[in-house]
Every structure is written in structure tokens, then in C-alpha cells.
Design a protein around this motif. Structure first.
Motif, PDB file in Angstrom:
ATOM      1  N   TYR A  95      -6.107  47.212  37.062  1.00 13.28           N
ATOM      2  CA  TYR A  95      -6.700  48.437  37.648  1.00 13.28           C
ATOM      3  C   TYR A  95      -6.902  49.455  36.532  1.00 13.28           C
ATOM      4  O   TYR A  95      -6.311  49.313  35.448  1.00 13.28           O
ATOM      5  N   PRO A  96      -7.740  50.491  36.756  1.00 17.77           N
ATOM      6  CA  PRO A  96      -8.001  51.459  35.690  1.00 17.77           C
ATOM      7  C   PRO A  96      -6.699  52.112  35.226  1.00 17.77           C
ATOM      8  O   PRO A  96      -6.029  52.798  35.996  1.00 17.77           O
ATOM      9  N   ALA A  97      -6.331  51.859  33.999  1.00 15.85           N
ATOM     10  CA  ALA A  97      -5.013  52.278  33.508  1.00 15.85           C
ATOM     11  C   ALA A  97      -5.000  52.224  31.987  1.00 15.85           C
ATOM     12  O   ALA A  97      -5.990  51.869  31.349  1.00 15.85           O
ATOM     13  N   LYS A  98      -3.867  52.627  31.424  1.00 23.99           N
ATOM     14  CA  LYS A  98      -3.614  52.403  30.003  1.00 23.99           C
ATOM     15  C   LYS A  98      -2.253  51.732  29.889  1.00 23.99           C
ATOM     16  O   LYS A  98      -1.414  51.876  30.787  1.00 23.99           O
ATOM     17  N   VAL A  99      -2.037  51.023  28.796  1.00 15.34           N
ATOM     18  CA  VAL A  99      -0.781  50.276  28.682  1.00 15.34           C
ATOM     19  C   VAL A  99       0.092  50.825  27.559  1.00 15.34           C
ATOM     20  O   VAL A  99      -0.398  51.457  26.618  1.00 15.34           O
ATOM     21  N   PHE A 100       1.383  50.567  27.702  1.00 24.48           N
ATOM     22  CA  PHE A 100       2.331  50.761  26.604  1.00 24.48           C
ATOM     23  C   PHE A 100       2.980  49.406  26.355  1.00 24.48           C
ATOM     24  O   PHE A 100       3.480  48.774  27.280  1.00 24.48           O
ATOM     25  N   PHE A 101       2.988  48.970  25.102  1.00 27.35           N
ATOM     26  CA  PHE A 101       3.551  47.660  24.780  1.00 27.35           C
ATOM     27  C   PHE A 101       4.986  47.781  24.272  1.00 27.35           C
ATOM     28  O   PHE A 101       5.291  48.622  23.419  1.00 27.35           O
ATOM     29  N   CYS A 102       5.849  46.922  24.794  1.00 29.73           N
ATOM     30  CA  CYS A 102       7.215  46.816  24.293  1.00 29.73           C
ATOM     31  C   CYS A 102       7.579  45.327  24.229  1.00 29.73           C
ATOM     32  O   CYS A 102       6.661  44.505  24.082  1.00 29.73           O
ATOM     33  N   ASN A 103       8.853  44.993  24.325  1.00 31.87           N
ATOM     34  CA  ASN A 103       9.231  43.609  24.009  1.00 31.87           C
ATOM     35  C   ASN A 103       9.964  42.857  25.118  1.00 31.87           C
ATOM     36  O   ASN A 103      10.323  41.700  24.934  1.00 31.87           O
ATOM     37  N   SER A 104      10.246  43.527  26.222  1.00 32.82           N
ATOM     38  CA  SER A 104      11.009  42.851  27.278  1.00 32.82           C
ATOM     39  C   SER A 104      10.812  43.574  28.598  1.00 32.82           C
ATOM     40  O   SER A 104      10.292  44.705  28.634  1.00 32.82           O
TER      41      SER A 104
END
Ligand SMILES: Cc1ncc(COP(=O)(O)O)c(C=O)c1O
Length: 391
Positions: A95-104
Motif C-alpha cells: 500500500y502507499p507507504a515508505k519503509v524502514f529497513f532493519c534486521n529482524s
């Protein structure tokens, strides 16, 4: 290294935080694993929910090989192509969004809690559910509605209220002027494969809209095709404000993602949250390969077919064996609730070459890869039946 030395090294040098099975695996392909003696196993619980494509999917292996010799690491204050590509792909399929990447998964839960608090501007309470599981770090643990995981680690961060699952009155009663979010798994995995009722989820969405609360959906275990749709929320006709992902997205490599709807995605700005390794080049390439394989190999349709096949077989077993109380789940996330402890059944299946899991003491958990075949399901059901006959 000899087998005994491996066990000795674990005993002497690794903290004993896991209940371990004395098996050493050396090779995996699809739904098959081989141990150090070359004994083959059929894996119906690949990687604790990680192996939605099975072990060593060739496209994931290729993606990792392609990237690893070019550039392994670049910090998050620079740009790189694999992260840009993966972020766009996740948003395209969700869906229209932004992501934050992490590791778990736990880190994704932590991110969601921080985001909610920042969003709340003074409101900080998060409503979570009995028998939920959101990870082992302190805030994720506080959100987890199971005392057995929390015991001994108090004081836990404040601001979490746990209420009964699927109980809308309990949710309504728990809301105060400090409430900022409701956080749930649509199918509680560690809690015993408890499926959220559609009406309940629709009502949660309505309440969140009315009261300006964030609906945080933890798809760490249910995501990436596990339930026959790419994300479990798609069964419910709702869109989360925040979705957390991890496990299967990386195809076997560690990843966590917080997917935050566009309108509030800039709540966390520069310097407010970070992860050194989050969204690394190799893992992003692998995750893109996972998403591509799911589409190219039509694994969602296949998983839906295999789901019907698996559940039909499990229900036949239910008719045959009084120890089975209930068969439940969605897609290829199946729970078989017993009226006895499941540990011995899991162990006997293992002796016969079938890996399954037992959660919540009495619920056998089967979560085969999305590319499982009907022949492999037959084999697993035959083993399960033989074991149940003997118990
Ligand atoms: C629903 C859910 N959320 C969060 C987590 C935590 O994920 P991780 O072990 O990657 O921290 C898990 C792990 O089992 C999970 O099932």
C-alpha cells in the motif's frame, strides 16, 4: 570437526538460550534437508517461518552470488540500488507507504513502537493481545502478551495494555486518552495459530480511524505469501497504518522492515532511528529475488491449492484420531490443536524424517514452503498418521 566436538563447542562456548534438538544439518534444497549422516528430512517448518521458498532457492542463491562479489556493505548515509529497488517493490505489492529497513522481527516491532510514540505527541499506550508474540527485545517483549516470555525481565517498558484476542469490548474498554495504537498479528503464530475474526479486524480499523490510533499489523510470520496472499491483511479488506515484516522476506538472510503509510511516514526523521546493517545490499538483492520468485512461479495460487490439499488431509486425520481437537489456520499456516502435549509427536515425526513444530504446548504447527508439492504433503500426512496411530 566431528559431531561430538560440535555439541561440545555449543555446550562450552554458546549461551544455552535455545532448546536444541541434537541434529546437525549440512545441506538443504527445497523442502528437503540433510543431516551430517546424510539422512534426508522433509521440512514442514522451514526455518521457523523463514523458508517460504524452501531451502536455497536458486534465484535467491544467484542474487546473493551476483551481489556479494561487487559490494557487500555500504552505510545508510549513502545510496545504493538494491535498497531503492526493494523498497519500491514492497510498496508496489502492499500500500502507499515508505519503509524502514532493519534486521529482524523484533527490531521491526521496536521501530513500530518508537514511531507510534513519536506520532502520539504525548499519547503512548499501545493495546496488544493475549497470546501475541512480537519479539524478544524489551519493548517487543512488553508488547508480547505472554507472561512466560516476560518473566524475570521486569521492569519492562511501560505503556502496553494486553487484552483478550478477538474481543472488541475488551479493546474498547482499554482505550484511554493516552492510547496511540493497537498492535496485533492477524494469525497468532507463537500463540497457537489463532486466527483473528474478520469482524473484529474491521472493527479495529474503524476504531483506529475514529480515534486517530495507529493499526500496527505484525506480519513477521504471516507475511510473504504464508497465508496464500502476499500479506495476511489482504484477506481482511483493511490496510494497516504500519506493517512489520521479517522472516521469509530475506529468503534465509536476516531482514526486518517497517512499512509505514505515506501520510505518517515522515514522523521519524533524520537521526531519530537507525540500523547499521538495515537494508544492506546483499539482503535487499535476496529479498527482491524472493518477491520476484513468488510472482514468477505463481506461488500464491499454488499455496492456495496446496492449502486446500493440506487442510483436507489434516481434517481426515481429525476424523480418525480423538487426540486432535481442532484443525485451524489459513493458507500454509496450519495448526493442529491436540488434547495432549505435542512434544512427543514432534519427536516421533523427527525420527521418521519429518520436521514439524509444536507451539503453545498442544498445537502442532505445520508451515511448509509455498512451493511444496501434493506428493510431499502426502508423505508428511502419512508420517503424521503413523505417529498418531502409535500414540
Ligand atoms: C509475529 C512475530 N513477530 C515478531 C517476531 C520476532 O522476530 P525475530 O525473531 O526476527 O526478532 C516473531 C518471531 O517468531 C514473530 O513470529
Amino acid at each position: 570437526m566431528k559431531k561430538e566436538e560440535v555439541f561440545e563447542n555449543y555446550r562450552d562456548y554458546i549461551m544455552p538460550t535455545y532448546t536444541k534438538v541434537p541434529l546437525i544439518f549440512t545441506k538443504g534444497k527445497g523442502s528437503r534437508l540433510w543431516d551430517i549422516h546424510n539422512k534426508a528430512y522433509l521440512d514442514f517448518f522451514p526455518g521457523w517461518g523463514v523458508g517460504n521458498l524452501g531451502h536455497c532457492h536458486p534465484k535467491v542463491v544467484q542474487a546473493v552470488r551476483d551481489q556479494i562479489g561487487k559490494l557487500i556493505f555500504i552505510p545508510n548515509n549513502y545510496y545504493h540500488l538494491p535498497q531503492a529497488k526493494l523498497a519500491k517493490e514492497i510498496i508496489y505489492w502492499s500500500y502507499p507507504a515508505k519503509v524502514f529497513f532493519c534486521n529482524s522481527g523484533a527490531e521491526a516491532s521496536e521501530g513500530a513502537v518508537k514511531l507510534a510514540r513519536k506520532f502520539g505527541k504525548g499519547r503512548y499506550e499501545i493495546i496488544t493481545f493475549e497470546n501475541s508474540f512480537h519479539g524478544r527485545t524489551l519493548a517487543a517483549l512488553a508488547a508480547t502478551g505472554q507472561k512466560k516470555y516476560q518473566s524475570g525481565f521486569e521492569p519492562l517498558p511501560e505503556g502496553f495494555k494486553t487484552v483478550a484476542f478477538n474481543d472488541i469490548t475488551a479493546v474498547k474498554n482499554a482505550i484511554t486518552d493516552k492510547t496511540v495504537a493497537i498492535m496485533l498479528e492477524l494469525i497468532q503464530g507463537e500463540g497457537g495459530i489463532n486466527v483473528a475474526a474478520k469482524d473484529f479486524v474491521l472493527e479495529l480499523r474503524k476504531i483506529c480511524d475514529q480515534k486517530n490510533l495507529l493499526l500496527i499489523v505484525d506480519e513477521v510470520q504471516t507475511g510473504i505469501g504464508r497465508t496464500g496472499k502476499l500479506f495476511c491483511y489482504q484477506h481482511y479488506g483493511i490496510t494497516p497504518d504500519v506493517m512489520t515484516l521479517a522472516k521469509a522476506l530475506g529468503g534465509g538472510l536476516p531482514i526486518g522492515v517497517m512499512v509505514v503509510k505515506k501520510e505518517i511516514a515522515d514522523t521519524l526523521g533524520p537521526g531519530m532511528h537507525a540500523s547499521t546493517f538495515g537494508g544492506g545490499l546483499v539482503i535487499c538483492k535476496a529479498a527482491s529475488a524472493v518477491l520476484k520468485a513468488i510472482q514468477k512461479e505463481k506461488l500464491l495460487t499454488h499455496a492456495q491449492k496446496m492449502s486446500a490439499y493440506l487442510f483436507a488431509g489434516l481434517n481426515v486425520l481429525k476424523e480418525k484420531f480423538a487426540i486432535i481437537k481442532e484443525v485451524r489456520g489459513l493458507g500454509l499456516m496450519a495448526g493442529v490443536e491436540l488434547n495432549i502435549e505435542g512434544k512427543a509427536i514432534v519427536e516421533k515425526c523427527l525420527e521418521k524424517g519429518l520436521l514439524i513444530n509444536c507451539t503453545h504446548d498442544k498445537v502442532l504447527r505445520l508451515m511448509p514452503a509455498l512451493n511444496i508439492t501434493s506428493k510431499e504433503i502426502d508423505k508428511a500426512l502419512t508420517i503424521l498418521e503413523a505417529v498418531m496411530k502409535g500414540s
